[in-house]
Write a protein that holds these residues in place. Structure first.
Motif, short mmCIF file in Angstrom:
data_model
loop_
_atom_site.label_atom_id
_atom_site.label_comp_id
_atom_site.label_asym_id
_atom_site.label_seq_id
_atom_site.Cartn_x
_atom_site.Cartn_y
_atom_site.Cartn_z
N GLU A 18 0.87 -1.18 0.00
CA GLU A 18 0.00 0.00 0.00
C GLU A 18 0.89 1.21 0.00
N LEU A 19 0.82 2.02 -1.05
CA LEU A 19 1.65 3.20 -1.17
C LEU A 19 0.78 4.43 -1.22
N VAL A 20 1.07 5.37 -0.34
CA VAL A 20 0.37 6.65 -0.35
C VAL A 20 1.40 7.75 -0.26
N ASP A 21 1.06 8.89 -0.80
CA ASP A 21 1.97 10.02 -0.76
C ASP A 21 1.87 10.69 0.60
N ASP A 22 3.00 10.80 1.32
CA ASP A 22 2.99 11.44 2.64
C ASP A 22 2.56 12.89 2.56
N ASN A 23 2.94 13.58 1.48
CA ASN A 23 2.58 14.98 1.31
C ASN A 23 1.99 15.16 -0.08
N ILE A 99 -1.99 -4.51 -4.15
CA ILE A 99 -1.24 -3.29 -4.45
C ILE A 99 -2.19 -2.11 -4.33
N ILE A 100 -1.82 -1.15 -3.48
CA ILE A 100 -2.64 0.05 -3.29
C ILE A 100 -1.74 1.27 -3.47
N CYS A 101 -1.99 2.04 -4.50
CA CYS A 101 -1.26 3.29 -4.74
C CYS A 101 -2.28 4.42 -4.87
N THR A 102 -2.53 5.14 -3.80
CA THR A 102 -3.52 6.20 -3.82
C THR A 102 -2.84 7.56 -3.80
N THR A 121 -4.16 -10.12 -6.40
CA THR A 121 -5.60 -10.30 -6.56
C THR A 121 -6.36 -8.98 -6.50
N ARG A 122 -5.77 -7.96 -5.87
CA ARG A 122 -6.46 -6.67 -5.74
C ARG A 122 -5.50 -5.54 -6.09
N ILE A 123 -5.98 -4.62 -6.93
CA ILE A 123 -5.22 -3.43 -7.28
C ILE A 123 -6.12 -2.22 -7.06
N CYS A 124 -5.63 -1.28 -6.27
CA CYS A 124 -6.36 -0.03 -5.98
C CYS A 124 -5.49 1.15 -6.40
N LEU A 125 -5.95 1.89 -7.39
CA LEU A 125 -5.22 3.06 -7.89
C LEU A 125 -6.11 4.29 -7.83
N ARG A 126 -6.81 4.44 -6.74
CA ARG A 126 -7.76 5.55 -6.64
C ARG A 126 -7.03 6.87 -6.43
N GLN A 127 -7.69 7.95 -6.86
CA GLN A 127 -7.21 9.32 -6.67
C GLN A 127 -5.86 9.55 -7.34
N ASN A 128 -5.80 9.20 -8.61
CA ASN A 128 -4.62 9.49 -9.41
C ASN A 128 -5.04 10.29 -10.63
N ALA A 138 -1.38 -8.58 -18.05
CA ALA A 138 -0.38 -9.50 -17.52
C ALA A 138 -0.76 -10.08 -16.16
N VAL A 139 -1.70 -9.44 -15.45
CA VAL A 139 -2.12 -9.95 -14.14
C VAL A 139 -3.56 -10.46 -14.19
N ALA A 140 -4.07 -10.67 -15.40
CA ALA A 140 -5.47 -11.08 -15.57
C ALA A 140 -5.78 -12.42 -14.92
N ALA A 141 -4.81 -13.30 -14.85
CA ALA A 141 -5.06 -14.64 -14.33
C ALA A 141 -5.42 -14.64 -12.86
N THR A 142 -4.92 -13.65 -12.10
CA THR A 142 -5.15 -13.63 -10.65
C THR A 142 -6.02 -12.48 -10.17
N LEU A 143 -6.12 -11.41 -10.95
CA LEU A 143 -6.78 -10.19 -10.48
C LEU A 143 -8.29 -10.38 -10.36
N THR A 144 -8.83 -10.10 -9.17
CA THR A 144 -10.28 -10.20 -8.94
C THR A 144 -10.92 -8.88 -8.52
N ASP A 145 -10.12 -7.92 -8.04
CA ASP A 145 -10.66 -6.68 -7.48
C ASP A 145 -9.86 -5.51 -8.03
N LEU A 146 -10.52 -4.63 -8.79
CA LEU A 146 -9.84 -3.48 -9.40
C LEU A 146 -10.57 -2.20 -9.05
N GLU A 147 -9.83 -1.24 -8.45
CA GLU A 147 -10.39 0.06 -8.10
C GLU A 147 -9.64 1.16 -8.83
#
Length: 386
Positions: A18-23, A99-102, A121-128, A138-147
């Motif tokens: 999970e990656l978020v920008d501190d500032n 993987i969470i990169c907001t 299985t889950r990728i969250c790229l909200r607020q970009n 390339a991750v279609a075989a495992t990915l079930t949750d996409l935000e």
């Protein structure tokens, strides 16, 4: 950039990122935007704080904003910053499942080189600032949750073509005008198009497993093309321009309808969904509850901020547990007792803002308690039971 752990027990065991920008720097509108996703969806009134600031605030209002010339571009990244983003996930475990990169100023999904993570299985790229869905095959075989909530996507395109294992897809708070290229996602159980620019419900044929559909805060005028969604249990269409409740008869499992902040007057078409358990229809133009007689399974009825004078029509609703009717025109305590007194499972009522409360506020709660002794909560006040 820091890694922030999820709450204990919120996800299945395994690694995650999970990656978020501190500032976080201001977005293209000069503001930052908080996440507003609710596990049950969004209903247009109860779950979005008035103080919320969003990347796409235009989507929550209703101006004629949809012409393309008014769409603001995303942030321009310096070359060195773009290079940094291409390595943003370097050094992370390749066996991560999340993987969470907001709010990380991401413009390109492909630049993240997700093909390295073959167990995600889950990728969250909200607020970009993502404008195109790509780089996910390339991750279609495992990915079930996409935000991809709160980005700058205007077209779904073919970037989802290979993601046939998706069970949850969130494209809320973007700039999408048409529902396309999702009908092949046969395993979807949750689909979110909250706060886009959609004018017509279409393109959902084949989603037999879909249980929850979120279309709140769009430009929809008619409930249509829903008949193929035989497994649908929850439909969220708050803050649109809907005038009639027609088009629900083909949904045999529908138990929750949130249609707040629309233009509905007549409740009688709901006879087509007698299995309905929760109805949220505040901020409409409803004047009468007559027409609900066939909806005997209703447990929660939310009709606040309408023009309702009488409670006639509630008699057959013997399973009612919560009745929210604030800010209407209800004035008769005798009718409250007559229509609701026999509802043994009724625990919560809201009548504030009605004439029966405004005329004598000091006596109001005692009168409700006398009329409905089974109730445990009157408005925001819990009733002391003996």
């Amino acid at each position: 950039m820091t890694a922030a752990p999820l709450n204990e027990g919120s996800r299945s065991p395994g690694h995650h990122i999970e990656l978020v920008d501190d500032n976080p720097s201001p977005r293209h509108d000069g503001e930052t935007s908080p996440g507003l996703r609710n596990s049950k969806g969004w209903d247009g009134k109860l779950r979005v704080p008035k103080s919320a600031v969003l990347t796409n605030p235009e989507a929550l209002s209703d101006p004629e904003y949809s012409d393309d010339e008014n769409i603001l571009p995303g942030d321009e990244l310096a070359a060195d910053e773009g290079k940094f983003l291409s390595h943003i996930l370097d050094g992370e475990p390749l066996d991560t499942d999340e993987i969470i990169c907001t709010h990380s100023r991401i413009q390109s999904i492909a630049a993240l080189r997700l093909e390295r993570f073959q167990q995600v299985t889950r990728i969250c790229l909200r607020q970009n600032s993502i404008q195109e869905i790509d780089g996910l095959s390339a991750v279609a075989a495992t990915l079930t949750d996409l935000e991809l909530y709160d980005n700058l996507i205007s077209h779904v395109g073919h970037g989802l073509d290979d993601l046939v294992n998706l069970t949850s897809l969130d494209l809320g708070f973007n700039k999408i005008k048409h529902i396309k290229h999702v009908s092949h996602l046969k395993n979807l159980t949750e689909l979110y198009f909250l706060a886009n620019k959609i004018g017509k419900i279409d393109g959902l044929d084949g989603l037999d497993k879909l249980r929850s559909l979120e279309l709140g805060s769009n430009r929809i005028r008619e409930l249509q093309n829903l008949d193929t969604l035989k497994g649908l249990e929850e439909l969220w269409v708050a803050k649109n321009k809907i005038t009639e409740l027609k088009g629900l008869g083909g949904l045999p499992k529908l138990r929750l309808l949130s249609i707040q902040s629309n233009r509905v007057r007549d409740l009688s078409p709901l006879r087509e969904v007698p299995q309905l358990e929760e109805l949220y229809i505040s901020h409409n133009a409803v004047e009468s509850l007559e027409g609900l007689e066939h909806n005997t399974k209703l447990k929660i009825l939310e009709i606040s901020n309408n023009k309702i004078v009488s409670l006639k029509g509630l008699g057959p609703l013997v399973e009612l547990e919560e009745f929210w009717a604030s800010y209407n025109l209800i004035a008769d305590f005798a009718e409250v007792e007559r229509e609701l007194g026999d509802k043994k499972q009724l625990t919560t009522v809201y009548f504030e803002g009605n004439p029966l409360q405004l005329r004598a506020p000091a006596l109001y709660r005692n009168k409700v308690r006398l009329a409905l002794p089974q109730v445990q909560q009157i408005d925001a006040t819990f009733v002391r039971t003996t």
